[in-house]
Design a protein around this motif. Structure first.
Motif, PDB file in Angstrom:
ATOM      1  N   GLY A  38      16.353 -13.434 -24.953  1.00 45.48           N
ATOM      2  CA  GLY A  38      17.541 -12.788 -25.497  1.00 45.48           C
ATOM      3  C   GLY A  38      18.444 -12.210 -24.427  1.00 45.48           C
ATOM      4  O   GLY A  38      19.677 -12.369 -24.476  1.00 45.48           O
ATOM      5  N   VAL A  39      17.862 -11.525 -23.460  1.00 43.10           N
ATOM      6  CA  VAL A  39      18.674 -10.947 -22.387  1.00 43.10           C
ATOM      7  C   VAL A  39      19.321 -12.057 -21.565  1.00 43.10           C
ATOM      8  O   VAL A  39      20.497 -11.964 -21.198  1.00 43.10           O
ATOM      9  N   GLY A  40      18.583 -13.121 -21.286  1.00 44.18           N
ATOM     10  CA  GLY A  40      19.166 -14.250 -20.574  1.00 44.18           C
ATOM     11  C   GLY A  40      20.332 -14.858 -21.331  1.00 44.18           C
ATOM     12  O   GLY A  40      21.369 -15.199 -20.735  1.00 44.18           O
ATOM     13  N   ASP A  41      20.182 -14.986 -22.646  1.00 44.32           N
ATOM     14  CA  ASP A  41      21.268 -15.532 -23.466  1.00 44.32           C
ATOM     15  C   ASP A  41      22.484 -14.603 -23.454  1.00 44.32           C
ATOM     16  O   ASP A  41      23.632 -15.068 -23.428  1.00 44.32           O
ATOM     17  N   ALA A  42      22.237 -13.293 -23.506  1.00 46.08           N
ATOM     18  CA  ALA A  42      23.342 -12.326 -23.470  1.00 46.08           C
ATOM     19  C   ALA A  42      24.107 -12.435 -22.161  1.00 46.08           C
ATOM     20  O   ALA A  42      25.351 -12.412 -22.138  1.00 46.08           O
ATOM     21  N   HIS A  43      23.383 -12.575 -21.053  1.00 42.46           N
ATOM     22  CA  HIS A  43      24.045 -12.746 -19.763  1.00 42.46           C
ATOM     23  C   HIS A  43      24.900 -14.017 -19.759  1.00 42.46           C
ATOM     24  O   HIS A  43      26.049 -13.999 -19.297  1.00 42.46           O
ATOM     25  N   ALA A  44      24.344 -15.088 -20.277  1.00 44.00           N
ATOM     26  CA  ALA A  44      25.072 -16.355 -20.291  1.00 44.00           C
ATOM     27  C   ALA A  44      26.318 -16.294 -21.172  1.00 44.00           C
ATOM     28  O   ALA A  44      27.299 -17.003 -20.920  1.00 44.00           O
ATOM     29  N   SER A  45      26.282 -15.452 -22.186  1.00 41.38           N
ATOM     30  CA  SER A  45      27.406 -15.353 -23.125  1.00 41.38           C
ATOM     31  C   SER A  45      28.563 -14.530 -22.577  1.00 41.38           C
ATOM     32  O   SER A  45      29.659 -14.526 -23.159  1.00 41.38           O
ATOM     33  N   GLY A  46      28.326 -13.796 -21.495  1.00 42.26           N
ATOM     34  CA  GLY A  46      29.365 -12.931 -20.950  1.00 42.26           C
ATOM     35  C   GLY A  46      29.411 -11.553 -21.568  1.00 42.26           C
ATOM     36  O   GLY A  46      30.419 -10.847 -21.469  1.00 42.26           O
ATOM     37  N   SER A  92      18.579  -5.547 -12.965  1.00 40.28           N
ATOM     38  CA  SER A  92      19.607  -6.225 -12.165  1.00 40.28           C
ATOM     39  C   SER A  92      20.699  -6.839 -13.036  1.00 40.28           C
ATOM     40  O   SER A  92      21.481  -7.668 -12.566  1.00 40.28           O
ATOM     41  N   SER A  93      20.775  -6.433 -14.292  1.00 39.71           N
ATOM     42  CA  SER A  93      21.736  -7.023 -15.218  1.00 39.71           C
ATOM     43  C   SER A  93      23.180  -6.818 -14.756  1.00 39.71           C
ATOM     44  O   SER A  93      23.525  -5.748 -14.243  1.00 39.71           O
TER      45      SER A  93
END
Length: 240
Positions: A38-46, A92-93
């Motif tokens: 989920g966090v990876g997807d959030a990062h990818a979404s901007g 590191s987000s």
């Protein structure tokens, strides 16, 4: 969304709600993997703001010890490595990160709270990190970065509980926030998160980043790979 994790999405804010209330939102393998994805997807979404909270009596009871009998030391080590991977991903987000704690919180649950940049707590919350009682070094350096190394040493060598008021006084908690105040807190956090353009925000966090990913992982693996991890955890549980 999975059964153990609820994710609410908007263009700029993703909210992750730990959803294992019957287990005090303890971090089992499924929940950790869902958070990583989920966090990876959030990062990818901007996304610009990530919010973490828990349903039920508390935010998180930390590393799930409920199925220890079926786990080997190697199984436990892999699970802990994945927890450390999650902590680093959030610490590191490129997004502003906000956590809400309430109730009794332990171990990796406190670590998850501590890696967020804004850390809000209910007045009745408490925090305890007992991992050193069974020889585990997880989140220790980061806790020292947040509260100061002298205070971290004092708290961790006693593995003692902290009240919300003490957590505020040492900087672990940035604000006391009641349940009814959470929506306004998220709104304000989103305002702050979008004051800078995304590139500048990411550069700011990168310049101020104190992460030591390789060292933290090595310290965890060194402590967790010492023979007898499962036995030490079981011995600690029998003493409680």
């Amino acid at each position: 969304m999975t059964g153990v994790l609820e994710i609410q999405k908007s263009a700029q804010c993703w909210t992750f709600t730990l959803n294992r209330p019957d287990k005090m939102n303890a971090l089992n393998g499924e929940l950790v993997e869902a958070l990583l994805q989920g966090v990876g997807d959030a990062h990818a979404s901007g996304a610009r703001l990530l919010v973490f909270q828990g349903v039920g009596r508390n935010f998180s009871a930390g590393f799930d010890q409920g199925d220890l009998e079926s786990q080997s030391d190697a199984d436990l080590l892999l699970r802990l490595v994945r927890v450390e991977t999650l902590l680093h991903l959030i610490a590191s987000s490129p997004c502003l990160t906000l956590a809400f704690a309430h109730g009794r919180n332990f171990g990796a649950g406190v670590d998850l709270f501590a890696v967020c940049r804004h850390r809000c707590s209910a007045a009745d919350a408490s925090f305890r990190m007992p991992g050193l009682r069974f020889g585990l070094v997880l989140g220790t350096r980061r806790f020292g970065d947040v509260v100061g190394y002298a205070k971290a040493r004092e708290i961790l060598e006693q593995t003692r509980q902290m009240s919300a008021s003490e957590a505020v006084s040492i900087g672990l908690v940035t604000n006391l926030v009641g349940a009814d105040e959470r929506p306004d807190t998220v709104t304000e956090a989103l305002r702050i998160a979008t004051l800078l353009d995304p590139t500048t925000q990411q550069q700011l966090y990168r310049v101020l980043d104190r992460e030591q990913a390789d060292k933290d992982l090595a310290d965890l693996v060194r402590s967790a790979s010492r023979p007898g991890l499962k036995a030490r955890i079981l011995a600690y549980m029998s003493e409680r």
